[in-house]
Design a protein around this motif. Structure first.
Motif, short mmCIF file in Angstrom:
data_model
loop_
_atom_site.label_atom_id
_atom_site.label_comp_id
_atom_site.label_asym_id
_atom_site.label_seq_id
_atom_site.Cartn_x
_atom_site.Cartn_y
_atom_site.Cartn_z
N GLU A 175 -15.34 -14.33 0.56
CA GLU A 175 -15.53 -12.88 0.63
C GLU A 175 -16.90 -12.44 0.09
O GLU A 175 -17.48 -11.48 0.58
N ALA A 182 -12.03 -7.62 7.04
CA ALA A 182 -12.36 -6.30 7.59
C ALA A 182 -13.83 -6.19 7.93
O ALA A 182 -14.21 -5.62 8.96
N VAL A 205 -5.80 1.57 2.20
CA VAL A 205 -5.61 0.15 2.49
C VAL A 205 -4.16 -0.24 2.19
O VAL A 205 -3.67 -0.04 1.08
N ARG A 208 -4.34 -6.49 2.42
CA ARG A 208 -5.64 -7.16 2.36
C ARG A 208 -5.40 -8.59 1.89
O ARG A 208 -5.20 -8.86 0.71
N GLU A 209 -5.37 -9.51 2.86
CA GLU A 209 -5.19 -10.92 2.58
C GLU A 209 -6.33 -11.70 3.21
O GLU A 209 -7.16 -11.13 3.93
N LYS A 212 -5.65 -11.50 7.10
CA LYS A 212 -5.25 -10.25 7.75
C LYS A 212 -5.49 -9.07 6.83
O LYS A 212 -5.54 -9.21 5.60
N ALA A 213 -5.65 -7.90 7.44
CA ALA A 213 -5.83 -6.67 6.68
C ALA A 213 -5.35 -5.51 7.54
O ALA A 213 -5.34 -5.58 8.78
N SER A 229 -6.47 -9.41 12.22
CA SER A 229 -5.98 -10.71 11.76
C SER A 229 -6.69 -11.85 12.48
O SER A 229 -7.14 -11.69 13.61
N ILE A 295 -12.78 -0.55 1.85
CA ILE A 295 -11.61 -1.37 2.21
C ILE A 295 -11.55 -2.61 1.34
O ILE A 295 -10.48 -3.05 0.91
N ARG A 296 -12.70 -3.18 1.04
CA ARG A 296 -12.79 -4.39 0.22
C ARG A 296 -12.44 -4.12 -1.23
O ARG A 296 -11.96 -5.01 -1.93
N ILE A 300 -4.67 -1.41 -3.15
CA ILE A 300 -3.70 -1.47 -2.05
C ILE A 300 -2.51 -0.58 -2.39
O ILE A 300 -1.98 -0.63 -3.50
#
Length: 311
Positions: A175, A182, A205, A208-209, A212-213, A229, A295-296, A300
């Protein structure tokens, strides 16, 4: 004929840039990549000089300017996301415009710093936001503006693009280098959404994995539930049965927007616009960079309007 250099010529997206340089009647002078599997260059610019070390590449650019009076006009940047900022700065130092793949940079403050350097250098920074040139997306934007709907459009965005185990072992799975799912696979969609539906008003959000997000975005003219995803298990059954590994869908007020085709020439169209003095710059890219940064980093939550795949 303009003189180009390219960094990241062994990358996945580089062939589209090579084709765009060729198709617009220009010349690739030199290319750089730490990996040397670059036989693709023979199909476009077999005489271009190639380097695997930045120092030698940089020295070569300096040499041809001094000894042969060959000045770079553009540097095309196809490197990993976290290196874009540095390579853009290099292009401007060399007196060239930069043409950089998305995401232009990973953090909003990088945009502000680059704006100062762009102003000082007198050269321009361009990015590839090719969905803005897709006929179906242009038609959608025109339709939204024509209808001038009272209230907001309801939008569902689903994008599943299968990736193997290599993805997580590469820089894309880190990341800090890619910006996460994302950013890496979704930023052109977020740009498209803000371009069509106006300024962002809310960003939530829900998931967030690493593969997938999902979340909810509200714009001036739309409420958007989105899901991204790289897990092939998330593909719809009918897509799997066809042996396809990618699924993209955008519905607006329940109506599917067909844009599965028409992608192959969009980089060339982007280059044509840049060469005409148009194209997309820092301020065009900033809204989507702001969105993916949020988003990051946002907490969540488990409330609000969710995409149907995570209900």
């Amino acid at each position: 004929m303009k003189n180009f250099a390219m960094v990241g010529v062994a990358g996945y997206i580089a062939p589209r840039h090579l084709k765009a340089i060729k198709d617009t009647g220009n010349n690739l002078v030199a290319a750089l990549d730490k990996f040397d599997s670059v036989g693709i260059m023979d199909s476009y610019f077999p005489k271009a000089d190639f380097f695997v070390e930045f120092e030698r590449f940089d020295r070569h650019i300096e040499k041809i300017k001094r000894q042969k009076n060959i000045q770079l006009d553009f540097v095309s940047i196809c490197t990993p996301n976290y290196l874009h900022d540095s390579h853009i700065r290099m292009a401007l130092r060399r007196g060239a415009d930069a043409i950089c793949e998305k995401p232009l940079v990973l953090n909003p403050w990088n945009v502000d710093a680059l704006a100062d350097i762009e102003k000082e250098s007198g050269n321009r920074i361009h990015t590839i936001l090719q969905l803005r040139l897709h006929p179906s997306i242009i038609a959608l934007k025109n339709n939204v503006e024509l209808k001038n709907k009272q209230g907001k459009h309801d939008v569902d965005l689903t994008y599943i693009t299968s990736r193997g185990g290599w993805y997580h072992a590469s820089w894309k799975g880190d990341e800090s280098k890619s910006g996460g799912i994302a950013t890496n696979i979704g930023i052109h969609f977020y740009d498209m959404l803000s371009w069509v539906f106006g300024e962002i008003q809310e960003n939530v959000v829900h998931l967030r994995e690493k593969d997938k997000a999902a979340g909810y975005l509200e714009f001036e003219k739309a409420r958007v539930r989105w899901f991204l995803s790289i897990d092939e298990e998330m593909l719809p059954k009918e897509v799997k049965e066809k042996g396809q590994r990618t699924y993209r869908s955008i519905t607006v007020d329940g109506e599917e927007i067909e844009f599965s085709g028409g992608f192959t020439e969009l980089h060339t169209e982007s280059y044509k616009e840049i060469l005409k003095g148009n194209g997309f710059g820092l301020q065009d890219a900033k809204p989507s960079i702001d969105m993916v940064y949020d988003i990051r980093n946002k907490e969540i939550v488990n409330f609000g309007e969710k995409h149907f795949l995570i209900k």
